[in-house]
Write an enzyme that holds these catalytic residues in place. Structure first.
Site, PDB file in Angstrom:
ATOM      1  CE1 TYR A  13      -2.543   2.893   3.221  1.00  0.00           C
ATOM      2  CE2 TYR A  13      -3.574   2.191   1.171  1.00  0.00           C
ATOM      3  CZ  TYR A  13      -3.393   3.138   2.163  1.00  0.00           C
ATOM      4  OH  TYR A  13      -4.068   4.332   2.093  1.00  0.00           O
ATOM      5  CD  GLU A  69      -6.463  -7.953   4.602  1.00  0.00           C
ATOM      6  OE1 GLU A  69      -7.126  -8.049   5.652  1.00  0.00           O
ATOM      7  OE2 GLU A  69      -6.960  -8.125   3.478  1.00  0.00           O
ATOM      8  N   GLY A  95      -1.034   0.042 -19.672  1.00  0.00           N
ATOM      9  CA  GLY A  95      -1.663   1.351 -19.526  1.00  0.00           C
ATOM     10  C   GLY A  95      -3.169   1.334 -19.625  1.00  0.00           C
TER      11      GLY A  95
END
Length: 328
Positions: free
Chosen positions: A146, A148, A208
């Site tokens: 995604y 690249e 988190g």
């Protein structure tokens, strides 16, 4: 009436852009192959005389009859679940698909706006991220298909601008949310809201402490529209700079949904960005744009949308069966 082609029209952002451009008195041609888009997102436009739809895969030759003034290229899987399942198609839509649309824009003498992403910055070493930062991307990692694809998309777009004189615009989209998002697509907001509505514990990856910055869809669309009509050709960040940790955000969702779920922790995915916050100084300067919708207001609207889904939509584990779309 000017004519605009919007690819990825049945997707979350694409469908909102169709609405906005029709509202601004454009004739809109929507295009999608439904690999991740949903026909439901466009149902309200089916009888609109200023809208037509073409089902097509833009990695194949794209043909549009008559004139064309603008192209908005928003066709691409955009969530980790999607592009990890269909990595080749993700790379193809960013490369072959973009090449086809740039060729169409050149033939039609149309202005083209390319949807890029904050993911081109990878796991950033600069914070907040400015448009002149080149990024920190693992080209061979699972997310590279995604990241690249979008980086190549920017490169070929600027090459067409410099070599052919094509009118191009590039928007770097940061996390955006609102109605018509898909549940269970791997992105933070629909994942948390889906879990809360199903009575499941909320899953946080890592400890988190990683951060995200969430922009409401109306603000994002406004920024994109202003960029389309501007004279600025280099990439522009569009996002909300209000940063929050994922843990704190999960606690906000529990409070918003008035549920008693716990937060559970799982291992952080490979190359998952630890910080994400846009520097929007350029957007303020060249577009006179800043986000207007606060997270509390936007999240309530989004939650009301998810509450309106049917039990079938809420409880099914996946939105799509990709097998019918995958080609050798």
């Amino acid at each position: 009436m000017k004519k605009v082609l919007i690819t990825g029209a049945a997707g979350f952002l694409g469908s909102h852009l169709c609405d906005r451009l029709i509202k601004e008195n454009y004739y809109v041609i929507g295009m999608d192959n439904f690999i991740t888009g949903d026909k439901k997102n466009l149902e309200h436009l089916n009888k609109n005389p200023n809208f037509e739809f073409i089902e097509h895969d833009i990695t194949e030759f794209v043909k549009i009859e008559g004139g064309l003034d603008y192209i908005l290229h928003f066709a691409s899987p955009a969530s980790p679940i999607d592009y990890l399942k269909i990595p080749i198609q993700t790379l193809k839509v960013g490369s072959l698909g973009t090449h086809n649309l740039l060729g169409l824009a050149k033939a039609k003498k149309a202005r083209i706006l390319i949807a890029s992403t904050s993911e081109i910055y990878g796991d950033p070493l600069v914070h907040p991220q400015t448009e002149d930062y080149y990024g920190n991307v693992n080209t061979i990692g699972p997310r590279g298909v995604y990241d690249e694809a979008k980086r190549f998309q920017e490169s070929i777009t600027m090459a067409y601008h410099r070599f052919h004189g094509l009118e191009t615009r590039i928007v770097r989209i940061f996390n955006t949310y609102g109605p018509r998002m898909r549940l269970n697509d791997g992105r933070v907001i629909p994942a948390f809201m889906g879990q809360a509505l199903r009575g499941e514990d909320l899953t946080v990856f890592g400890d988190g402490s990683q951060t995200r910055s969430f922009c409401y869809v109306d603000d994002q669309v406004e920024g994109i529209y202003r960029l389309l009509l501007s004279d600025y050709v280099e990439p522009v960040n569009i996002g909300n700079p209000h940063e929050i940790t994922i843990k704190d955000f999960a606690e906000e969702i529990i409070k918003l949904t008035e549920t008693n779920q716990k937060i559970i922790y799982k291992n952080l995915p490979i190359n998952d960005p630890l910080q994400r916050q846009p520097n929007i100084s350029l957007a303020k300067k060249v577009l006179d744009w800043t986000p207007k919708v606060g997270r509390e207001e936007g999240m309530k609207i989004t939650f009301d949308y998810f509450k309106s889904l049917t039990d079938e939509e809420l409880f099914k584990s996946e939105h799509k069966d990709f097998k019918n779309h995958i080609k050798k």
